[in-house]
Structures are given as C-alpha cells and as structure tokens.
Design a protein around this motif. Structure first.
Motif, PDB file in Angstrom:
ATOM      1  N   PRO A   1       0.821  -1.216   0.000  1.00  0.00           N
ATOM      2  CA  PRO A   1       0.000   0.000   0.000  1.00  0.00           C
ATOM      3  C   PRO A   1       0.858   1.270   0.000  1.00  0.00           C
ATOM      4  CG  PRO A   1      -0.823  -1.556   1.614  1.00  0.00           C
ATOM      5  CD  PRO A   1       0.479  -2.103   1.106  1.00  0.00           C
ATOM      6  N   GLY A   2       0.480   2.209  -0.861  1.00  0.00           N
ATOM      7  CA  GLY A   2       1.177   3.482  -0.938  1.00  0.00           C
ATOM      8  C   GLY A   2       2.453   3.468  -1.747  1.00  0.00           C
ATOM      9  N   ARG A   3       2.801   2.324  -2.290  1.00  0.00           N
ATOM     10  CA  ARG A   3       4.020   2.232  -3.096  1.00  0.00           C
ATOM     11  C   ARG A   3       3.666   1.792  -4.509  1.00  0.00           C
ATOM     12  NH1 ARG A   3       8.528  -0.517   0.818  1.00  0.00           N
ATOM     13  NH2 ARG A   3       8.470   1.129   2.374  1.00  0.00           N
ATOM     14  N   PRO A   4       4.400   2.284  -5.495  1.00  0.00           N
ATOM     15  CA  PRO A   4       4.129   1.849  -6.870  1.00  0.00           C
ATOM     16  C   PRO A   4       4.542   0.388  -7.062  1.00  0.00           C
ATOM     17  CG  PRO A   4       6.064   3.268  -6.799  1.00  0.00           C
ATOM     18  CD  PRO A   4       5.477   3.251  -5.409  1.00  0.00           C
ATOM     19  N   PRO A   5       3.933  -0.299  -8.032  1.00  0.00           N
ATOM     20  CA  PRO A   5       4.320  -1.698  -8.284  1.00  0.00           C
ATOM     21  C   PRO A   5       5.766  -1.789  -8.753  1.00  0.00           C
ATOM     22  CG  PRO A   5       2.679  -0.931  -9.874  1.00  0.00           C
ATOM     23  CD  PRO A   5       2.869   0.165  -8.886  1.00  0.00           C
ATOM     24  N   LEU A   6       6.379  -2.922  -8.479  1.00  0.00           N
ATOM     25  CA  LEU A   6       7.760  -3.120  -8.909  1.00  0.00           C
ATOM     26  C   LEU A   6       7.869  -3.105 -10.431  1.00  0.00           C
ATOM     27  CD1 LEU A   6       8.697  -5.976  -6.421  1.00  0.00           C
ATOM     28  CD2 LEU A   6       9.314  -3.559  -6.270  1.00  0.00           C
ATOM     29  N   LYS A   7       6.938  -3.776 -11.083  1.00  0.00           N
ATOM     30  CA  LYS A   7       6.904  -3.818 -12.540  1.00  0.00           C
ATOM     31  C   LYS A   7       5.445  -3.899 -12.965  1.00  0.00           C
ATOM     32  CE  LYS A   7       8.706  -6.153 -16.571  1.00  0.00           C
ATOM     33  NZ  LYS A   7       9.490  -7.247 -17.101  1.00  0.00           N
ATOM     34  N   VAL A   8       5.023  -2.968 -13.792  1.00  0.00           N
ATOM     35  CA  VAL A   8       3.645  -2.939 -14.259  1.00  0.00           C
ATOM     36  C   VAL A   8       3.495  -3.929 -15.409  1.00  0.00           C
ATOM     37  CG1 VAL A   8       1.858  -1.499 -15.302  1.00  0.00           C
ATOM     38  CG2 VAL A   8       3.352  -0.553 -13.557  1.00  0.00           C
ATOM     39  N   VAL A   9       2.473  -4.770 -15.338  1.00  0.00           N
ATOM     40  CA  VAL A   9       2.201  -5.753 -16.383  1.00  0.00           C
ATOM     41  C   VAL A   9       1.307  -5.092 -17.433  1.00  0.00           C
ATOM     42  CG1 VAL A   9       1.162  -7.988 -16.900  1.00  0.00           C
ATOM     43  CG2 VAL A   9       2.439  -7.665 -14.779  1.00  0.00           C
ATOM     44  N   SER A  10       1.743  -5.115 -18.684  1.00  0.00           N
ATOM     45  CA  SER A  10       0.990  -4.499 -19.770  1.00  0.00           C
ATOM     46  C   SER A  10      -0.001  -5.500 -20.365  1.00  0.00           C
ATOM     47  CB  SER A  10       1.945  -4.025 -20.863  1.00  0.00           C
ATOM     48  OG  SER A  10       2.575  -5.136 -21.472  1.00  0.00           O
ATOM     49  N   ARG A  11      -0.881  -4.989 -21.216  1.00  0.00           N
ATOM     50  CA  ARG A  11      -1.873  -5.859 -21.854  1.00  0.00           C
ATOM     51  C   ARG A  11      -1.221  -7.000 -22.646  1.00  0.00           C
ATOM     52  NH1 ARG A  11      -7.020  -4.163 -25.651  1.00  0.00           N
ATOM     53  NH2 ARG A  11      -7.544  -6.284 -26.233  1.00  0.00           N
ATOM     54  N   PRO A  12      -0.212  -6.727 -23.507  1.00  0.00           N
ATOM     55  CA  PRO A  12       0.400  -7.855 -24.234  1.00  0.00           C
ATOM     56  C   PRO A  12       1.022  -8.898 -23.309  1.00  0.00           C
ATOM     57  CG  PRO A  12       1.030  -5.765 -25.239  1.00  0.00           C
ATOM     58  CD  PRO A  12       0.316  -5.443 -23.961  1.00  0.00           C
ATOM     59  N   GLN A  13       1.632  -8.449 -22.212  1.00  0.00           N
ATOM     60  CA  GLN A  13       2.217  -9.406 -21.266  1.00  0.00           C
ATOM     61  C   GLN A  13       1.121 -10.226 -20.591  1.00  0.00           C
ATOM     62  OE1 GLN A  13       4.207  -6.396 -18.970  1.00  0.00           O
ATOM     63  NE2 GLN A  13       6.241  -7.035 -19.705  1.00  0.00           N
ATOM     64  N   ALA A  14       0.039  -9.564 -20.195  1.00  0.00           N
ATOM     65  CA  ALA A  14      -1.062 -10.259 -19.526  1.00  0.00           C
ATOM     66  C   ALA A  14      -1.700 -11.284 -20.456  1.00  0.00           C
ATOM     67  CB  ALA A  14      -2.100  -9.253 -19.042  1.00  0.00           C
ATOM     68  N   GLU A  15      -1.856 -10.919 -21.723  1.00  0.00           N
ATOM     69  CA  GLU A  15      -2.467 -11.842 -22.693  1.00  0.00           C
ATOM     70  C   GLU A  15      -1.644 -13.104 -22.873  1.00  0.00           C
ATOM     71  OE1 GLU A  15      -3.048  -9.170 -25.994  1.00  0.00           O
ATOM     72  OE2 GLU A  15      -5.147  -8.807 -25.417  1.00  0.00           O
ATOM     73  N   LYS A  16      -0.325 -13.018 -22.700  1.00  0.00           N
ATOM     74  CA  LYS A  16       0.536 -14.205 -22.793  1.00  0.00           C
ATOM     75  C   LYS A  16       0.206 -15.224 -21.695  1.00  0.00           C
ATOM     76  CE  LYS A  16       4.498 -11.956 -24.931  1.00  0.00           C
ATOM     77  NZ  LYS A  16       5.902 -11.562 -24.785  1.00  0.00           N
ATOM     78  N   TYR A  17      -0.327 -14.740 -20.577  1.00  0.00           N
ATOM     79  CA  TYR A  17      -0.681 -15.611 -19.456  1.00  0.00           C
ATOM     80  C   TYR A  17      -2.155 -15.998 -19.453  1.00  0.00           C
ATOM     81  CZ  TYR A  17       3.915 -14.595 -17.566  1.00  0.00           C
ATOM     82  OH  TYR A  17       5.278 -14.483 -17.381  1.00  0.00           O
ATOM     83  N   GLY A  18      -2.879 -15.679 -20.527  1.00  0.00           N
ATOM     84  CA  GLY A  18      -4.265 -16.105 -20.646  1.00  0.00           C
ATOM     85  C   GLY A  18      -5.296 -15.126 -20.104  1.00  0.00           C
TER      86      GLY A  18
END
Length: 83
Positions: free
Chosen positions: A48-65
């Motif tokens: 909470p209150g901290r940015p994510p370490l690495k933001v997952v983009s739409r193309p990356q998310a689509e690779k995982y279904g």
C-alpha cells in the motif's frame, strides 16, 4: 467527507470469467490490466502506498491467458431512513 473510489474489474482467465473489487484513487485501462494480472497471480501485489515493482501491460497479460479486461466505478449508495 472524502469518498473512497471503488472499482469493479472483470476479466477472463483462460476463458473463465473472474471479477473483483478494488479501492483506488483512479482507474484507467492500463491499471485495470495490471490489477487483473495481480488478481490472476501473474504480478505481485504492491505494498500500500508504493508503486508496483513492474507494471504488467496488456500484451504481457495476454501471454498468461488474461483477456477481456473491463472496469467500471461502483454505484454510489444513498442511505435514507424510513419512518
């Protein structure tokens, strides 16, 4: 009184529908894809209150279904008392 913004994110994971509610100050499509990835277990949930370490983009998310990510703000409830 400050209003906490609540959003409903719906997505499909390997063809199966999933949804969850998240509290955030704002939401956009890129954030919705990232939060769907967190819910699916693809990305770590940031502290909470901290940015994510690495933001997952739409193309990356689509690779995982992850597909068909949609989001909307929840409705504001007006509580009234009846005699």
């Amino acid at each position: 009184m400050a209003r906490a913004d609540m959003f409903i994110i719906e997505y499909h994971l390997h063809g199966k529908p999933k949804s969850f509610i998240i509290r955030a100050q704002s939401m956009n499509n890129a954030q919705a894809w990232h939060w769907a990835s967190c819910d699916a277990g693809v990305a770590p949930i940031p502290k909470p209150g901290r940015p994510p370490l690495k933001v997952v983009s739409r193309p990356q998310a689509e690779k995982y279904g992850i597909t068909e990510v949609k989001w909307r703000e929840t409705a504001t409830l007006e509580w009234t008392q009846t005699p």
